[in-house]
Scaffold this active site. Structure first.
Site, mmCIF file in Angstrom:
data_model
loop_
_atom_site.group_PDB
_atom_site.id
_atom_site.type_symbol
_atom_site.label_atom_id
_atom_site.label_comp_id
_atom_site.label_asym_id
_atom_site.label_seq_id
_atom_site.Cartn_x
_atom_site.Cartn_y
_atom_site.Cartn_z
ATOM 1 N N GLY A 59 55.932 -28.340 8.375
ATOM 2 C CA GLY A 59 55.448 -27.154 8.153
ATOM 3 C C GLY A 59 53.594 -27.089 8.429
ATOM 4 O O GLY A 59 53.140 -26.726 7.606
ATOM 5 N N VAL A 108 63.559 -27.143 7.639
ATOM 6 C CA VAL A 108 63.922 -28.238 6.739
ATOM 7 C C VAL A 108 64.992 -27.855 5.836
ATOM 8 O O VAL A 108 65.337 -28.881 5.207
ATOM 9 C CB VAL A 108 62.610 -28.557 6.011
ATOM 10 C CG1 VAL A 108 61.335 -29.044 6.866
ATOM 11 C CG2 VAL A 108 61.936 -27.166 5.297
ATOM 12 N N ASN A 129 55.760 -30.985 3.643
ATOM 13 C CA ASN A 129 54.630 -30.115 3.414
ATOM 14 C C ASN A 129 55.189 -28.674 3.595
ATOM 15 O O ASN A 129 54.675 -27.568 2.798
ATOM 16 C CB ASN A 129 53.338 -29.988 3.931
ATOM 17 C CG ASN A 129 52.540 -28.880 3.867
ATOM 18 O OD1 ASN A 129 51.685 -28.679 3.020
ATOM 19 N ND2 ASN A 129 52.509 -28.089 5.069
ATOM 20 N N SER A 163 52.451 -28.688 -6.738
ATOM 21 C CA SER A 163 51.633 -28.014 -6.932
ATOM 22 C C SER A 163 50.851 -27.896 -8.483
ATOM 23 O O SER A 163 51.693 -28.421 -9.291
ATOM 24 C CB SER A 163 52.229 -26.439 -6.726
ATOM 25 O OG SER A 163 51.234 -25.294 -7.203
ATOM 26 N N TYR A 198 59.083 -20.468 -7.508
ATOM 27 C CA TYR A 198 58.071 -21.402 -6.981
ATOM 28 C C TYR A 198 57.698 -22.325 -7.837
ATOM 29 O O TYR A 198 57.620 -23.737 -7.473
ATOM 30 C CB TYR A 198 56.679 -20.649 -6.438
ATOM 31 C CG TYR A 198 55.895 -21.377 -5.780
ATOM 32 C CD1 TYR A 198 55.546 -21.619 -4.413
ATOM 33 C CD2 TYR A 198 54.669 -21.996 -6.771
ATOM 34 C CE1 TYR A 198 54.638 -22.301 -3.842
ATOM 35 C CE2 TYR A 198 53.562 -22.744 -6.157
ATOM 36 C CZ TYR A 198 53.731 -23.061 -4.810
ATOM 37 O OH TYR A 198 52.457 -23.417 -4.035
ATOM 38 N N ALA A 226 59.599 -23.681 -10.362
ATOM 39 C CA ALA A 226 60.579 -24.484 -10.530
ATOM 40 C C ALA A 226 61.024 -25.388 -9.194
ATOM 41 O O ALA A 226 61.374 -26.714 -9.437
ATOM 42 C CB ALA A 226 61.834 -23.716 -10.720
ATOM 43 N N LYS A 251 58.307 -26.702 -7.319
ATOM 44 C CA LYS A 251 57.362 -27.614 -7.142
ATOM 45 C C LYS A 251 57.501 -28.573 -8.403
ATOM 46 O O LYS A 251 57.400 -29.801 -8.174
ATOM 47 C CB LYS A 251 56.041 -26.955 -7.264
ATOM 48 C CG LYS A 251 55.713 -26.113 -5.900
ATOM 49 C CD LYS A 251 55.679 -26.916 -4.859
ATOM 50 C CE LYS A 251 55.111 -26.022 -3.647
ATOM 51 N NZ LYS A 251 55.062 -27.142 -2.247
#
Length: 258
Positions: A14, A65, A91, A146, A160, A162, A164
């Site tokens: 990424g 990915v 990433n 994060s 998001y 969950a 991270k």
């Protein structure tokens, strides 16, 4: 140890733009041969060209990915072209249309997309890159978590948060598995980095910046500097850690920010 004709090789997923691009640029300036891996191969090649224009080494490769065949092909391509895989920076991520849904109204495809790219992508890239590191008894894997993984993401970001949080726990277990093989596994947890992917309306940015003790948002290179340290020999005893890079902003308070 012979690391091939290009020295140590770092894959950054990424990395065509945003935080990943900053990480790739910093690592290249440290003397590593960088693989700009992204689903947008045209943008990836543009970033690789920018790196080469600075006199550093870089190639671009296409990868989804979330797809095991794509990841396997990417890893094989890198090894065949550069002769080594030493550092993996997981990433790749998405935001955009797949966030800002509350739980009841979230489409299943949005949940799946978020988990597949962030969490499954981290797993797949690790799964296929780690054997090359095991073979040489040296490696660095750095995952992107994060601050949301600790504080809980804001309303509409359950998928998001969950994903991270899952990456943070995956990092800790992978550190236990790969530590005896000479491979460290850590994660970085960025706070706010102003990129085109930042899903916050402009009118809220000043309010959020006031909550950052350092007084500014992070740059992509700030995150890249943390990654470069974790990839270095100086960090050889750091394993299973989650390094928060947030300027001292340890909580999230949005005051009505949607």
């Amino acid at each position: 140890m012979d690391y091939g004709p290009y020295g140590r090789v770092a894959i950054v997923t990424g990395s065509a733009k945003g935080i990943g691009k900053g990480e790739a640029m910093v690592l290249a300036r440290q003397g590593l041969a960088v693989v700009v891996a992204d689903i947008d191969v045209t943008a990836a090649e543009k970033t690789a060209e920018e790196i080469r224009a600075e006199g550093c080494q870089a190639i671009s490769v296409s990868v989804d990915v979330s797809n095991s065949n794509s990841v396997k092909e990417m890893v094989n391509t890198v090894y065949n072209e550069l002769g080594s895989i030493d550092i993996l920076v997981n990433n790749a991520g998405i935001v955009g249309r797949h966030v800002t849904y509350d739980i009841v109204n979230m489409p299943e495809e949005s949940w799946d997309a978020m988990i597949d790219v962030h969490l499954k992508g981290t797993f797949l890239c690790t799964k296929f890159a780690a054997p090359y590191m095991i073979k040489q008894n040296w490696g660095r894997i750095i995952n992107t978590s994060s601050l949301h993984a600790r504080t809980g993401a804001r309303h509409g970001f359950s998928s998001y948060g969950a994903a991270k949080a899952g990456i943070t726990q995956f990092t800790r277990v992978a550190a236990k598995e790969f530590g005896p093989e000479g491979i460290t596994v850590n994660s970085v947890a960025p706070g706010y980095v102003v990129t085109t992917a930042l899903p916050i309306k402009n009118e809220y940015l000043d309010f959020i910046k006031e909550q950052i003790p350092i007084g500014r948002f992070a740059t992509a290179e700030d995150i890249g500097n943390a990654v470069a340290f974790l990839a270095s020999n100086q960090a050889e005893y750091i394993n299973g850690a989650n390094i928060e890079v947030n300027g001292g902003r340890v909580e999230f308070y949005y005051k009505g920010c949607p």
